[in-house]
Design a protein around this motif. Structure first.
Motif, PDB file in Angstrom:
ATOM      1  N   TRP A  68      -4.807  -1.881  -4.931  1.00  0.00           N
ATOM      2  CA  TRP A  68      -6.137  -2.501  -4.889  1.00  0.00           C
ATOM      3  C   TRP A  68      -7.093  -1.724  -5.780  1.00  0.00           C
ATOM      4  CZ3 TRP A  68      -8.228  -6.906  -4.013  1.00  0.00           C
ATOM      5  CH2 TRP A  68      -9.597  -7.009  -3.802  1.00  0.00           C
ATOM      6  N   SER A  69      -7.011  -0.407  -5.729  1.00  0.00           N
ATOM      7  CA  SER A  69      -7.858   0.459  -6.557  1.00  0.00           C
ATOM      8  C   SER A  69      -7.123   1.779  -6.748  1.00  0.00           C
ATOM      9  CB  SER A  69      -9.207   0.701  -5.866  1.00  0.00           C
ATOM     10  OG  SER A  69      -9.048   1.545  -4.738  1.00  0.00           O
ATOM     11  N   GLU A  70      -7.718   2.699  -7.481  1.00  0.00           N
ATOM     12  CA  GLU A  70      -7.090   4.003  -7.676  1.00  0.00           C
ATOM     13  C   GLU A  70      -6.848   4.707  -6.352  1.00  0.00           C
ATOM     14  OE1 GLU A  70      -8.726   6.683 -10.580  1.00  0.00           O
ATOM     15  OE2 GLU A  70      -9.275   5.018 -11.890  1.00  0.00           O
ATOM     16  N   ALA A  71      -7.685   4.424  -5.371  1.00  0.00           N
ATOM     17  CA  ALA A  71      -7.605   5.132  -4.092  1.00  0.00           C
ATOM     18  C   ALA A  71      -6.916   4.342  -2.987  1.00  0.00           C
ATOM     19  CB  ALA A  71      -9.004   5.525  -3.635  1.00  0.00           C
ATOM     20  N   ILE A  72      -6.727   3.031  -3.159  1.00  0.00           N
ATOM     21  CA  ILE A  72      -6.203   2.192  -2.079  1.00  0.00           C
ATOM     22  C   ILE A  72      -4.963   1.449  -2.545  1.00  0.00           C
ATOM     23  CG2 ILE A  72      -6.708   0.293  -0.495  1.00  0.00           C
ATOM     24  CD1 ILE A  72      -9.725   1.034  -0.896  1.00  0.00           C
ATOM     25  N   LYS A  73      -3.875   1.690  -1.807  1.00  0.00           N
ATOM     26  CA  LYS A  73      -2.602   1.042  -2.102  1.00  0.00           C
ATOM     27  C   LYS A  73      -2.009   0.493  -0.813  1.00  0.00           C
ATOM     28  CE  LYS A  73      -2.390   4.252  -5.744  1.00  0.00           C
ATOM     29  NZ  LYS A  73      -3.671   4.370  -6.281  1.00  0.00           N
ATOM     30  N   PHE A  74      -1.410  -0.674  -0.898  1.00  0.00           N
ATOM     31  CA  PHE A  74      -0.700  -1.253   0.240  1.00  0.00           C
ATOM     32  C   PHE A  74       0.792  -1.110  -0.022  1.00  0.00           C
ATOM     33  CE2 PHE A  74      -3.678  -4.574   2.357  1.00  0.00           C
ATOM     34  CZ  PHE A  74      -4.736  -3.690   2.324  1.00  0.00           C
ATOM     35  N   MET A  75       1.505  -0.601   0.964  1.00  0.00           N
ATOM     36  CA  MET A  75       2.954  -0.525   0.897  1.00  0.00           C
ATOM     37  C   MET A  75       3.514  -1.655   1.748  1.00  0.00           C
ATOM     38  SD  MET A  75       3.698   1.911  -1.186  1.00  0.00           S
ATOM     39  CE  MET A  75       5.470   1.843  -0.934  1.00  0.00           C
ATOM     40  N   LEU A  76       4.109  -2.646   1.098  1.00  0.00           N
ATOM     41  CA  LEU A  76       4.737  -3.759   1.796  1.00  0.00           C
ATOM     42  C   LEU A  76       6.179  -3.355   2.066  1.00  0.00           C
ATOM     43  CD1 LEU A  76       3.387  -6.645  -0.464  1.00  0.00           C
ATOM     44  CD2 LEU A  76       2.309  -5.597   1.551  1.00  0.00           C
ATOM     45  N   LEU A  77       6.569  -3.352   3.326  1.00  0.00           N
ATOM     46  CA  LEU A  77       7.885  -2.862   3.714  1.00  0.00           C
ATOM     47  C   LEU A  77       8.680  -3.954   4.417  1.00  0.00           C
ATOM     48  CD1 LEU A  77       6.631   0.489   5.306  1.00  0.00           C
ATOM     49  CD2 LEU A  77       7.404   0.133   2.955  1.00  0.00           C
ATOM     50  N   THR A  78       9.941  -4.118   4.005  1.00  0.00           N
ATOM     51  CA  THR A  78      10.803  -5.030   4.755  1.00  0.00           C
ATOM     52  C   THR A  78      10.893  -4.518   6.188  1.00  0.00           C
ATOM     53  OG1 THR A  78      12.808  -3.789   4.254  1.00  0.00           O
ATOM     54  CG2 THR A  78      12.196  -5.565   2.699  1.00  0.00           C
ATOM     55  N   HIS A  79      11.260  -5.384   7.107  1.00  0.00           N
ATOM     56  CA  HIS A  79      11.373  -4.957   8.501  1.00  0.00           C
ATOM     57  C   HIS A  79      12.371  -3.817   8.656  1.00  0.00           C
ATOM     58  CE1 HIS A  79       9.449  -8.693  10.563  1.00  0.00           C
ATOM     59  NE2 HIS A  79       8.719  -8.238   9.570  1.00  0.00           N
ATOM     60  N   ALA A  80      13.474  -3.870   7.922  1.00  0.00           N
ATOM     61  CA  ALA A  80      14.464  -2.790   7.995  1.00  0.00           C
ATOM     62  C   ALA A  80      13.863  -1.465   7.514  1.00  0.00           C
ATOM     63  CB  ALA A  80      15.699  -3.147   7.177  1.00  0.00           C
ATOM     64  N   LYS A  81      13.106  -1.503   6.431  1.00  0.00           N
ATOM     65  CA  LYS A  81      12.458  -0.286   5.912  1.00  0.00           C
ATOM     66  C   LYS A  81      11.405   0.213   6.900  1.00  0.00           C
ATOM     67  CE  LYS A  81      11.628   2.599   2.452  1.00  0.00           C
ATOM     68  NZ  LYS A  81      12.645   3.477   1.882  1.00  0.00           N
ATOM     69  N   TRP A  82      10.623  -0.706   7.440  1.00  0.00           N
ATOM     70  CA  TRP A  82       9.587  -0.355   8.422  1.00  0.00           C
ATOM     71  C   TRP A  82      10.203   0.426   9.583  1.00  0.00           C
ATOM     72  CZ3 TRP A  82       4.393  -0.494   8.937  1.00  0.00           C
ATOM     73  CH2 TRP A  82       3.859  -0.404  10.226  1.00  0.00           C
ATOM     74  N   ARG A  83      11.358  -0.022  10.033  1.00  0.00           N
ATOM     75  CA  ARG A  83      12.006   0.605  11.195  1.00  0.00           C
ATOM     76  C   ARG A  83      12.506   2.017  10.897  1.00  0.00           C
ATOM     77  NH1 ARG A  83      13.498  -4.962  11.950  1.00  0.00           N
ATOM     78  NH2 ARG A  83      12.316  -5.756  13.714  1.00  0.00           N
ATOM     79  N   THR A  84      12.560   2.417   9.621  1.00  0.00           N
ATOM     80  CA  THR A  84      12.912   3.803   9.313  1.00  0.00           C
ATOM     81  C   THR A  84      11.718   4.734   9.521  1.00  0.00           C
ATOM     82  OG1 THR A  84      12.392   3.722   6.929  1.00  0.00           O
ATOM     83  CG2 THR A  84      14.640   3.069   7.611  1.00  0.00           C
ATOM     84  N   PHE A  85      10.512   4.163   9.657  1.00  0.00           N
ATOM     85  CA  PHE A  85       9.298   4.951   9.860  1.00  0.00           C
ATOM     86  C   PHE A  85       8.892   5.036  11.329  1.00  0.00           C
ATOM     87  CE2 PHE A  85       8.890   3.601   5.439  1.00  0.00           C
ATOM     88  CZ  PHE A  85       8.553   4.788   4.826  1.00  0.00           C
ATOM     89  N   THR A  86       9.207   3.984  12.098  1.00  0.00           N
ATOM     90  CA  THR A  86       8.782   3.947  13.491  1.00  0.00           C
ATOM     91  C   THR A  86       9.698   3.037  14.305  1.00  0.00           C
ATOM     92  OG1 THR A  86       6.933   3.504  15.001  1.00  0.00           O
ATOM     93  CG2 THR A  86       7.138   2.051  13.087  1.00  0.00           C
ATOM     94  N   SER A  87       9.804   3.370  15.571  1.00  0.00           N
ATOM     95  CA  SER A  87      10.567   2.504  16.484  1.00  0.00           C
ATOM     96  C   SER A  87       9.626   1.570  17.246  1.00  0.00           C
ATOM     97  CB  SER A  87      11.366   3.354  17.471  1.00  0.00           C
ATOM     98  OG  SER A  87      10.490   4.163  18.245  1.00  0.00           O
ATOM     99  N   ARG A  88       8.334   1.680  16.997  1.00  0.00           N
ATOM    100  CA  ARG A  88       7.378   0.797  17.670  1.00  0.00           C
ATOM    101  C   ARG A  88       7.603  -0.641  17.220  1.00  0.00           C
ATOM    102  NH1 ARG A  88       1.632   3.521  18.418  1.00  0.00           N
ATOM    103  NH2 ARG A  88       1.430   1.468  19.349  1.00  0.00           N
TER     104      ARG A  88
END
Length: 139
Positions: A42-62
Motif C-alpha cells: 500500500w505504501s513504503e510503510a504498509i504491506k499486506f501479506m496474503l496467505l493461503t490457509h495452509a501457510k496461515w496455519r504455519t503461523f498460528t493454530s487459532r
C-alpha cells in the motif's frame, strides 16, 4: 530501518485475492511472493501479506474466522473523495463487497467500508487535514 506494518490475512484463493488488492490500488512485491503468500504494498510503510490457509496455519493454530465476522477494520487513506468512491466500485467489481456499513460523510472526512473476497473489512477514507488544523487553532 523505518517502522513498517505487515498485515497478514488468510485468503481462500491467493490469485483472486491478489487481483482484488491490485484493483483497489495495491502493488505486488514479487520478491516476497510465492505460491503460498503474496506481499501487496500500500505504501513504503504498509504491506499486506496474503496467505493461503495452509501457510496461515504455519503461523498460528487459532481458527480462521468466517467471512461474516469482523475482528478488525483497516482504514486505507485515499487522496480524494472520488478515490474513496473508485476504491469502493473496484472492490465490488473484483469479488469484494462495497458499503458493508453506512457511508460516513462528515465534510472534512469521508469514508466507505468494503470487504475483500474473504470478508476482511477495509475502510477507504479521505480526510481534509487542513480542516482539522483549522479546528485545532480555533479551539
Amino acid at each position: 530501518m523505518s517502522k513498517m506494518i505487515f498485515v497478514s490475512l488468510p485468503v481462500t484463493d491467493l490469485k483472486a485475492s491478489m487481483a482484488f488488492y491490485q484493483s483497489i490500488g495495491f502493488k505486488n512485491n514479487p520478491q516476497l511472493t510465492d505460491e503460498t503468500a503474496a506481499c501487496m504494498v500500500w505504501s513504503e510503510a504498509i504491506k499486506f501479506m496474503l496467505l493461503t490457509h495452509a501457510k496461515w496455519r504455519t503461523f498460528t493454530s487459532r481458527p480462521i474466522p468466517p467471512k461474516t465476522s469482523s475482528e478488525v477494520m483497516l482504514a486505507l487513506s485515499c487522496d480524494s473523495r472520488d478515490a474513496v468512491d473508485a476504491m469502493n466500485r473496484a472492490a465490488a467489481a473484483n469479488g469484494g463487497t462495497a458499503d458493508i456499513n453506512p457511508v460516513e460523510d462528515h465534510g472534512f472526512m469521508y469514508a466507505r467500508d468494503l470487504a475483500d473476497p474473504d470478508g476482511h473489512a477495509l475502510g477507504a477514507m479521505w480526510m481534509d487535514t487542513s480542516a482539522i488544523a483549522s479546528a485545532d487553532k480555533a479551539g
